[in-house]
Design an enzyme around this catalytic site. Sequence first.
Site, PDB file in Angstrom:
ATOM      1  N   ASP A   8       4.030   8.228  -1.620  1.00 50.17           N
ATOM      2  CA  ASP A   8       5.062   8.770  -2.500  1.00 50.17           C
ATOM      3  C   ASP A   8       4.372   9.766  -3.439  1.00 50.17           C
ATOM      4  O   ASP A   8       3.200  10.128  -3.242  1.00 50.17           O
ATOM      5  CB  ASP A   8       5.816   7.645  -3.233  1.00 50.17           C
ATOM      6  CG  ASP A   8       4.969   6.933  -4.272  1.00 50.17           C
ATOM      7  OD1 ASP A   8       3.749   7.220  -4.380  1.00 50.17           O
ATOM      8  OD2 ASP A   8       5.507   6.067  -4.996  1.00 50.17           O
ATOM      9  N   CYS A  65       0.681   4.579  -2.777  1.00 52.00           N
ATOM     10  CA  CYS A  65       1.662   4.763  -3.842  1.00 52.00           C
ATOM     11  C   CYS A  65       0.919   4.460  -5.156  1.00 52.00           C
ATOM     12  O   CYS A  65      -0.306   4.447  -5.174  1.00 52.00           O
ATOM     13  CB  CYS A  65       2.917   3.914  -3.633  1.00 52.00           C
ATOM     14  SG  CYS A  65       2.701   2.128  -3.730  1.00 52.00           S
ATOM     15  N   THR A  67       0.608   1.690  -6.940  1.00 51.03           N
ATOM     16  CA  THR A  67      -0.147   0.435  -6.873  1.00 51.03           C
ATOM     17  C   THR A  67      -0.563   0.049  -5.462  1.00 51.03           C
ATOM     18  O   THR A  67      -1.377  -0.864  -5.294  1.00 51.03           O
ATOM     19  CB  THR A  67       0.728  -0.722  -7.400  1.00 51.03           C
ATOM     20  OG1 THR A  67       1.906  -0.787  -6.570  1.00 51.03           O
ATOM     21  CG2 THR A  67       1.131  -0.498  -8.854  1.00 51.03           C
ATOM     22  N   HIS A  98     -10.182 -10.473   9.211  1.00 47.63           N
ATOM     23  CA  HIS A  98      -9.403 -11.715   9.216  1.00 47.63           C
ATOM     24  C   HIS A  98      -7.929 -11.482   9.531  1.00 47.63           C
ATOM     25  O   HIS A  98      -7.309 -12.300  10.210  1.00 47.63           O
ATOM     26  CB  HIS A  98      -9.506 -12.416   7.858  1.00 47.63           C
ATOM     27  CG  HIS A  98     -10.853 -13.027   7.608  1.00 47.63           C
ATOM     28  ND1 HIS A  98     -11.086 -13.957   6.619  1.00 47.63           N
ATOM     29  CD2 HIS A  98     -12.059 -12.832   8.215  1.00 47.63           C
ATOM     30  CE1 HIS A  98     -12.367 -14.318   6.634  1.00 47.63           C
ATOM     31  NE2 HIS A  98     -12.977 -13.638   7.587  1.00 47.63           N
ATOM     32  N   HIS A 133      -8.973 -16.763  13.773  1.00 45.58           N
ATOM     33  CA  HIS A 133      -7.935 -15.932  13.167  1.00 45.58           C
ATOM     34  C   HIS A 133      -6.819 -15.581  14.153  1.00 45.58           C
ATOM     35  O   HIS A 133      -5.738 -15.177  13.730  1.00 45.58           O
ATOM     36  CB  HIS A 133      -8.558 -14.656  12.600  1.00 45.58           C
ATOM     37  CG  HIS A 133      -9.644 -14.904  11.606  1.00 45.58           C
ATOM     38  ND1 HIS A 133      -9.404 -15.482  10.376  1.00 45.58           N
ATOM     39  CD2 HIS A 133     -10.979 -14.708  11.681  1.00 45.58           C
ATOM     40  CE1 HIS A 133     -10.548 -15.607   9.729  1.00 45.58           C
ATOM     41  NE2 HIS A 133     -11.522 -15.151  10.494  1.00 45.58           N
TER      42      HIS A 133
HETATM   43  C1  RB5 Z   1       6.317   5.103  -8.619  1.00 47.44           C
HETATM   44  O1  RB5 Z   1       6.540   5.338  -9.975  1.00 47.44           O
HETATM   45  C2  RB5 Z   1       5.740   3.727  -8.414  1.00 47.44           C
HETATM   46  O2  RB5 Z   1       6.673   2.749  -8.743  1.00 47.44           O
HETATM   47  C3  RB5 Z   1       5.274   3.559  -6.983  1.00 47.44           C
HETATM   48  O3  RB5 Z   1       4.344   4.551  -6.690  1.00 47.44           O
HETATM   49  C4  RB5 Z   1       4.588   2.254  -6.622  1.00 47.44           C
HETATM   50  O4  RB5 Z   1       3.573   1.960  -7.519  1.00 47.44           O
HETATM   51  C5  RB5 Z   1       5.461   1.113  -6.332  1.00 47.44           C
HETATM   52  O5  RB5 Z   1       4.991   0.055  -5.867  1.00 47.44           O
END
Ligand code: RB5
Length: 146
Positions: A8, A65, A67, A98, A133
Amino acid sequence: MKIALGSDHAGFKLKNLLVEKLQHDGHEVLDLGTYSLDPVDYPDFGEAVGKAVAAGEADFGVACCGTGIGISIAANKVKGVRAAVVHDVTSAMLAREHNNANVICLGARLLGESVAIDALDAFMAADFEGGRHEQRIAKLTALDEA
Ligand code: RB5
Protein backbone atom coordinates in the site's frame (compact mmCIF):
# COMPACT_ATOMS: atom_id res chain seq x y z
CA MET A 1 13.39 -16.78 -9.16
CA LYS A 2 10.22 -14.89 -9.96
CA ILE A 3 9.00 -12.67 -7.14
CA ALA A 4 5.66 -10.85 -6.90
CA LEU A 5 5.69 -7.65 -4.86
CA GLY A 6 2.91 -5.44 -3.63
CA SER A 7 2.35 -2.70 -1.11
CA ASP A 8 0.00 0.00 0.00
CA HIS A 9 1.08 3.65 0.21
CA ALA A 10 2.81 3.07 3.56
CA GLY A 11 4.93 0.31 2.07
CA PHE A 12 5.45 1.97 -1.31
CA LYS A 13 9.03 3.16 -0.80
CA LEU A 14 10.17 -0.08 0.81
CA LYS A 15 8.51 -2.13 -1.94
CA ASN A 16 10.32 -0.09 -4.60
CA LEU A 17 13.62 -0.54 -2.78
CA LEU A 18 13.05 -4.29 -2.70
CA VAL A 19 12.07 -4.36 -6.38
CA GLU A 20 15.40 -2.75 -7.24
CA LYS A 21 17.30 -5.06 -4.91
CA LEU A 22 15.72 -8.20 -6.33
CA GLN A 23 16.27 -7.07 -9.92
CA HIS A 24 19.89 -6.28 -9.07
CA ASP A 25 20.22 -9.79 -7.67
CA GLY A 26 18.98 -11.20 -10.98
CA HIS A 27 15.44 -12.13 -10.04
CA GLU A 28 12.42 -11.59 -12.24
CA VAL A 29 10.05 -9.16 -10.58
CA LEU A 30 6.30 -8.79 -10.87
CA ASP A 31 5.49 -5.37 -9.40
CA LEU A 32 1.78 -5.41 -8.60
CA GLY A 33 1.70 -1.88 -7.19
CA THR A 34 0.86 0.41 -5.66
CA TYR A 35 2.67 2.84 -7.92
CA SER A 36 2.47 6.10 -5.96
CA LEU A 37 2.17 7.48 -2.44
CA ASP A 38 -1.55 8.14 -2.92
CA PRO A 39 -3.54 6.37 -0.20
CA VAL A 40 -4.84 2.93 -1.20
CA ASP A 41 -6.27 -0.06 0.65
CA TYR A 42 -3.80 -2.77 1.64
CA PRO A 43 -6.29 -5.67 1.09
CA ASP A 44 -6.18 -5.02 -2.66
CA PHE A 45 -2.43 -5.53 -2.79
CA GLY A 46 -2.29 -8.42 -0.35
CA GLU A 47 -4.86 -10.14 -2.52
CA ALA A 48 -2.87 -9.43 -5.70
CA VAL A 49 0.38 -10.80 -4.25
CA GLY A 50 -1.39 -13.82 -2.77
CA LYS A 51 -3.15 -14.65 -6.02
CA ALA A 52 0.07 -14.36 -8.04
CA VAL A 53 1.79 -16.83 -5.72
CA ALA A 54 -1.18 -19.18 -5.46
CA ALA A 55 -1.51 -19.24 -9.27
CA GLY A 56 2.16 -20.13 -9.66
CA GLU A 57 2.93 -16.85 -11.41
CA ALA A 58 5.61 -16.20 -8.79
CA ASP A 59 7.79 -18.41 -6.60
CA PHE A 60 7.43 -16.07 -3.64
CA GLY A 61 5.58 -12.93 -2.68
CA VAL A 62 6.77 -9.83 -0.88
CA ALA A 63 4.09 -7.63 0.68
CA CYS A 64 4.69 -4.34 2.46
CA CYS A 65 2.38 -2.07 4.41
CA GLY A 66 2.90 0.09 7.49
CA THR A 67 3.15 -2.82 9.89
CA GLY A 68 3.08 -5.81 7.55
CA ILE A 69 0.01 -7.00 9.45
CA GLY A 70 -2.90 -5.81 7.34
CA ILE A 71 -1.42 -6.94 4.06
CA SER A 72 -0.52 -10.33 5.59
CA ILE A 73 -4.10 -10.85 6.73
CA ALA A 74 -5.28 -10.10 3.20
CA ALA A 75 -2.72 -12.37 1.53
CA ASN A 76 -3.56 -15.20 3.94
CA LYS A 77 -7.18 -15.13 2.79
CA VAL A 78 -6.04 -16.50 -0.58
CA LYS A 79 -6.11 -20.29 -0.75
CA GLY A 80 -2.63 -21.78 -0.72
CA VAL A 81 -0.95 -18.72 0.73
CA ARG A 82 1.15 -18.82 3.88
CA ALA A 83 2.06 -15.21 4.51
CA ALA A 84 4.32 -14.38 7.44
CA VAL A 85 4.97 -11.02 9.05
CA VAL A 86 8.66 -10.99 9.88
CA HIS A 87 10.71 -8.55 11.90
CA ASP A 88 14.27 -9.69 11.48
CA VAL A 89 16.57 -12.30 9.99
CA THR A 90 15.58 -14.98 12.50
CA SER A 91 11.82 -14.69 12.02
CA ALA A 92 12.33 -14.56 8.25
CA MET A 93 14.44 -17.73 8.25
CA LEU A 94 12.05 -19.61 10.52
CA ALA A 95 9.06 -18.55 8.44
CA ARG A 96 10.58 -20.59 5.61
CA GLU A 97 12.14 -23.43 7.62
CA HIS A 98 9.16 -24.17 9.89
CA ASN A 99 6.12 -22.57 8.26
CA ASN A 100 7.01 -22.98 4.58
CA ALA A 101 5.85 -19.39 4.12
CA ASN A 102 5.45 -18.34 0.52
CA VAL A 103 4.83 -14.63 1.16
CA ILE A 104 7.02 -12.43 3.34
CA CYS A 105 5.31 -9.41 4.86
CA LEU A 106 7.29 -6.42 6.07
CA GLY A 107 6.27 -3.39 8.10
CA ALA A 108 7.78 -0.34 6.46
CA ARG A 109 6.97 1.88 9.44
CA LEU A 110 8.64 -0.52 11.85
CA LEU A 111 11.73 -1.79 10.08
CA GLY A 112 14.82 0.01 8.88
CA GLU A 113 15.73 -0.60 5.27
CA SER A 114 18.76 -2.72 6.13
CA VAL A 115 16.74 -4.94 8.46
CA ALA A 116 14.11 -5.41 5.76
CA ILE A 117 16.71 -6.27 3.11
CA ASP A 118 18.52 -8.69 5.42
CA ALA A 119 15.21 -10.33 6.34
CA LEU A 120 14.31 -10.75 2.67
CA ASP A 121 17.72 -12.26 1.93
CA ALA A 122 17.32 -14.70 4.84
CA PHE A 123 13.82 -15.64 3.67
CA MET A 124 15.01 -16.33 0.12
CA ALA A 125 18.03 -18.30 1.24
CA ALA A 126 16.20 -20.59 3.67
CA ASP A 127 14.45 -23.83 2.75
CA PHE A 128 11.49 -25.61 4.32
CA GLU A 129 12.85 -28.25 6.70
CA GLY A 130 9.99 -30.71 6.22
CA GLY A 131 10.05 -33.55 8.74
CA ARG A 132 7.95 -32.79 11.81
CA HIS A 133 6.71 -29.60 10.15
CA GLU A 134 5.04 -31.44 7.26
CA GLN A 135 1.94 -32.47 9.19
CA ARG A 136 1.52 -28.94 10.54
CA ILE A 137 1.65 -27.47 7.07
CA ALA A 138 -0.86 -30.09 5.96
CA LYS A 139 -3.18 -28.85 8.72
CA LEU A 140 -2.71 -25.28 7.55
CA THR A 141 -3.59 -26.39 4.03
CA ALA A 142 -6.70 -28.14 5.36
CA LEU A 143 -7.79 -24.84 6.91
CA ASP A 144 -8.09 -23.43 3.41
CA GLU A 145 -11.34 -25.42 3.27
CA ALA A 146 -12.59 -24.47 6.77
C1 RB5 B 1 -2.03 2.50 6.49
O1 RB5 B 1 -2.18 3.71 7.17
C2 RB5 B 1 -1.79 1.37 7.47
O2 RB5 B 1 -2.92 1.15 8.24
C3 RB5 B 1 -1.39 0.11 6.73
O3 RB5 B 1 -0.26 0.37 5.97
C4 RB5 B 1 -1.03 -1.10 7.58
O4 RB5 B 1 -0.11 -0.77 8.55
C5 RB5 B 1 -2.15 -1.90 8.08
O5 RB5 B 1 -1.95 -3.00 8.63
